[in-house]
Design an enzyme around this catalytic site. Structure first.
Site, PDB file in Angstrom:
ATOM      1  N   GLY A   1      -4.814  -1.125   1.369  1.00  0.00           N
ATOM      2  CA  GLY A   1      -5.442  -2.110   1.605  1.00  0.00           C
ATOM      3  C   GLY A   1      -5.605  -3.153   0.312  1.00  0.00           C
ATOM      4  O   GLY A   1      -6.684  -3.546  -0.111  1.00  0.00           O
TER       5      GLY A   1
ATOM      6  N   TYR B   1     -18.861   1.024  12.021  1.00  0.00           N
ATOM      7  CA  TYR B   1     -18.852   1.215  10.607  1.00  0.00           C
ATOM      8  C   TYR B   1     -19.440   2.140   9.607  1.00  0.00           C
ATOM      9  O   TYR B   1     -18.931   2.923   9.064  1.00  0.00           O
ATOM     10  CB  TYR B   1     -18.783  -0.336   9.950  1.00  0.00           C
ATOM     11  CG  TYR B   1     -18.718  -0.491   8.827  1.00  0.00           C
ATOM     12  CD1 TYR B   1     -17.328  -0.567   8.323  1.00  0.00           C
ATOM     13  CD2 TYR B   1     -19.568  -0.511   7.722  1.00  0.00           C
ATOM     14  CE1 TYR B   1     -16.838  -0.941   7.077  1.00  0.00           C
ATOM     15  CE2 TYR B   1     -19.365  -1.033   6.468  1.00  0.00           C
ATOM     16  CZ  TYR B   1     -17.949  -1.219   6.131  1.00  0.00           C
ATOM     17  OH  TYR B   1     -17.671  -1.706   4.836  1.00  0.00           O
TER      18      TYR B   1
HETATM   19  P1  NDP Z   1     -10.992  -7.363   3.022  1.00  0.00           P
HETATM   20  O1  NDP Z   1     -11.185  -7.783   4.404  1.00  0.00           O
HETATM   21  O2  NDP Z   1     -11.076  -8.496   2.037  1.00  0.00           O
HETATM   22  O3  NDP Z   1      -9.628  -6.512   2.750  1.00  0.00           O
HETATM   23  C1  NDP Z   1      -9.262  -5.578   3.557  1.00  0.00           C
HETATM   24  C2  NDP Z   1      -7.945  -4.909   2.970  1.00  0.00           C
HETATM   25  O4  NDP Z   1      -7.526  -4.046   4.084  1.00  0.00           O
HETATM   26  C3  NDP Z   1      -6.824  -5.818   3.134  1.00  0.00           C
HETATM   27  O5  NDP Z   1      -6.002  -5.587   2.240  1.00  0.00           O
HETATM   28  C4  NDP Z   1      -6.237  -5.567   4.603  1.00  0.00           C
HETATM   29  O6  NDP Z   1      -4.642  -5.857   4.596  1.00  0.00           O
HETATM   30  C5  NDP Z   1      -6.452  -4.239   4.700  1.00  0.00           C
HETATM   31  N1  NDP Z   1      -6.245  -3.636   5.753  1.00  0.00           N
HETATM   32  C6  NDP Z   1      -7.034  -3.791   6.754  1.00  0.00           C
HETATM   33  N2  NDP Z   1      -6.771  -2.991   8.089  1.00  0.00           N
HETATM   34  C7  NDP Z   1      -5.800  -2.247   7.495  1.00  0.00           C
HETATM   35  C8  NDP Z   1      -4.734  -1.238   8.258  1.00  0.00           C
HETATM   36  N3  NDP Z   1      -4.832  -0.740   9.475  1.00  0.00           N
HETATM   37  N4  NDP Z   1      -3.694  -0.784   7.517  1.00  0.00           N
HETATM   38  C9  NDP Z   1      -3.780  -1.029   6.119  1.00  0.00           C
HETATM   39  N5  NDP Z   1      -4.449  -2.103   5.638  1.00  0.00           N
HETATM   40  C10 NDP Z   1      -5.284  -2.503   6.097  1.00  0.00           C
HETATM   41  O7  NDP Z   1     -12.166  -6.294   2.676  1.00  0.00           O
HETATM   42  P2  NDP Z   1     -12.618  -5.818   1.424  1.00  0.00           P
HETATM   43  O8  NDP Z   1     -11.963  -6.102   0.173  1.00  0.00           O
HETATM   44  O9  NDP Z   1     -14.096  -6.666   1.292  1.00  0.00           O
HETATM   45  O10 NDP Z   1     -13.164  -4.357   1.731  1.00  0.00           O
HETATM   46  C11 NDP Z   1     -12.302  -3.261   0.971  1.00  0.00           C
HETATM   47  C12 NDP Z   1     -13.248  -2.058   1.444  1.00  0.00           C
HETATM   48  O11 NDP Z   1     -14.551  -1.991   0.910  1.00  0.00           O
HETATM   49  C13 NDP Z   1     -13.288  -1.679   2.925  1.00  0.00           C
HETATM   50  O12 NDP Z   1     -13.096  -0.242   3.237  1.00  0.00           O
HETATM   51  C14 NDP Z   1     -14.592  -1.998   3.176  1.00  0.00           C
HETATM   52  O13 NDP Z   1     -15.162  -1.410   4.589  1.00  0.00           O
HETATM   53  C15 NDP Z   1     -15.437  -1.582   1.959  1.00  0.00           C
HETATM   54  N6  NDP Z   1     -16.712  -2.388   1.583  1.00  0.00           N
HETATM   55  C16 NDP Z   1     -16.738  -3.680   1.459  1.00  0.00           C
HETATM   56  C17 NDP Z   1     -17.739  -4.447   1.349  1.00  0.00           C
HETATM   57  C18 NDP Z   1     -17.819  -5.654   1.047  1.00  0.00           C
HETATM   58  O14 NDP Z   1     -19.173  -6.500   1.052  1.00  0.00           O
HETATM   59  N7  NDP Z   1     -16.778  -6.393   0.982  1.00  0.00           N
HETATM   60  C19 NDP Z   1     -19.079  -3.526   1.216  1.00  0.00           C
HETATM   61  C20 NDP Z   1     -18.807  -2.157   1.306  1.00  0.00           C
HETATM   62  C21 NDP Z   1     -17.689  -1.750   1.549  1.00  0.00           C
HETATM   63  P3  NDP Z   1      -4.412  -7.555   5.164  1.00  0.00           P
HETATM   64  O15 NDP Z   1      -4.629  -8.255   4.010  1.00  0.00           O
HETATM   65  O16 NDP Z   1      -3.024  -7.246   5.423  1.00  0.00           O
HETATM   66  O17 NDP Z   1      -5.250  -7.553   6.392  1.00  0.00           O
END
Ligand code: NDP
Length: 246
Positions: free
Chosen positions: A11, A154
């Site tokens: 990601g 989640y």
């Molecule tokens: P974003 O939605 O900004 O980014 C998500 C990323 O994950 C993107 O790069 C996306 O790719 C990728 N992704 C999603 N599904 C898949 C898949 N099936 N296979 C491969 N890649 C995938 O999320 P955040 O940066 O906010 O979150 C990152 C992590 O941090 C997550 O695990 C989230 O649960 C965790 N988190 C975030 C918080 C927040 O407040 N933002 C709080 C707590 C935890 P693409 O761009 O191609 O869609």
């Protein structure tokens, strides 16, 4: 760091994953990252890594697909060398009260967050054990510690990641491999851009520091855990939440 090491971030196209991929490149890692669909964002991350003088290898891979993750990992190792550090970051939300939750929303969230952690760790584990070196960091959430209304799917996935990482740390510690969790609170990214104003206001009010974090705040914590400065830290959960969970 004298020898260039290779890191994989799942990601890595946007948000925390992008900031982490760039931070690790600044730390001297060559970086392999995968993303799901956003090719334009992925290219931007890759360009930022290249501008730092580091090598990059990136590909669209669904982290829930073990065979695809294996292929991707093998490609990264062919192009960049043995993987030393893995950041299992890819995640999605499908928030809805349990009483009306669709089975698909349960499965999608479990598959991306929890299965996606299993697949990348499974793909690199054997090589790390053979080389007696490695570092695994999983990106969970404070929701996996405290729970959050509307996030049973989640929170279950994120709590699962904490148990998974602690167990893995106990399995592989003897081979010189560390495994740790970062648990972010509210971080400004596309993931929380959908929150209603009233939810945002309450979340900010519940955060001791009085504001949301930035992806770079989490990336800095990952950078620390990935470094030799954290050499005696394993099986821990590092909250990066501005005091949300106190
Ligand atoms: P974003 O939605 O900004 O980014 C998500 C990323 O994950 C993107 O790069 C996306 O790719 C990728 N992704 C999603 N599904 C898949 C898949 N099936 N296979 C491969 N890649 C995938 O999320 P955040 O940066 O906010 O979150 C990152 C992590 O941090 C997550 O695990 C989230 O649960 C965790 N988190 C975030 C918080 C927040 O407040 N933002 C709080 C707590 C935890 P693409 O761009 O191609 O869609």
């Amino acid at each position: 760091m004298n020898d260039t090491r290779c890191a994989i971030v799942t990601g890595g196209s946007r948000g925390i994953g992008r900031a982490t991929a760039i931070r690790l490149a600044q730390d001297g890692f060559d970086v392999g990252f995968c993303y799901h669909r956003d090719e334009v964002a992925a290219k931007q991350t890759a360009e930022a890594i290249t501008e730092l003088g580091r090598r990059v290898c990136y590909q669209a891979v669904d982290v829930a697909d073990l065979a695809a993750v294996r292929e991707f990992t093998e490609r990264v190792e062919r192009e960049l060398g043995p993987v030393h550090t893995v950041v299992a970051n890819a995640g999605i939300t499908r928030d809805t009260p349990l009483a009306i939750m669709a089975e698909q929303d349960w499965q999608d969230v479990l598959r991306t967050n929890l299965d996606g952690t299993f697949t990348i760790c499974r793909a690199v584990a054997f090589g790390m054990i053979r080389r007696r070196a490695g570092n695994i960091i999983t990106v969970s959430s404070v929701a996996g510690i405290s729970g959050n209304a509307g996030q049973t799917n989640y929170a279950a996935a994120k709590a699962g990641m904490i148990g998974f990482t602690a167990s893995l740390a106990k399995e592989v510690g003897r081979y010189g491999i560390r495994a740790n969790v970062v648990a972010p609170g509210f971080i400004e990214s596309d993931m929380i851009a959908v929150l209603r104003d009233s939810v945002r206001d309450k979340a900010v009010a519940d955060t001791a520091l009085g504001h949301f974090g930035r992806p770079e705040d989490v990336a800095d914590a990952v950078s620390f855990l990935a470094s030799d400065r954290a050499r005696y830290i394993t099986a821990t959960v590092l909250r990066v939440d501005g005091g949300l969970s106190i």
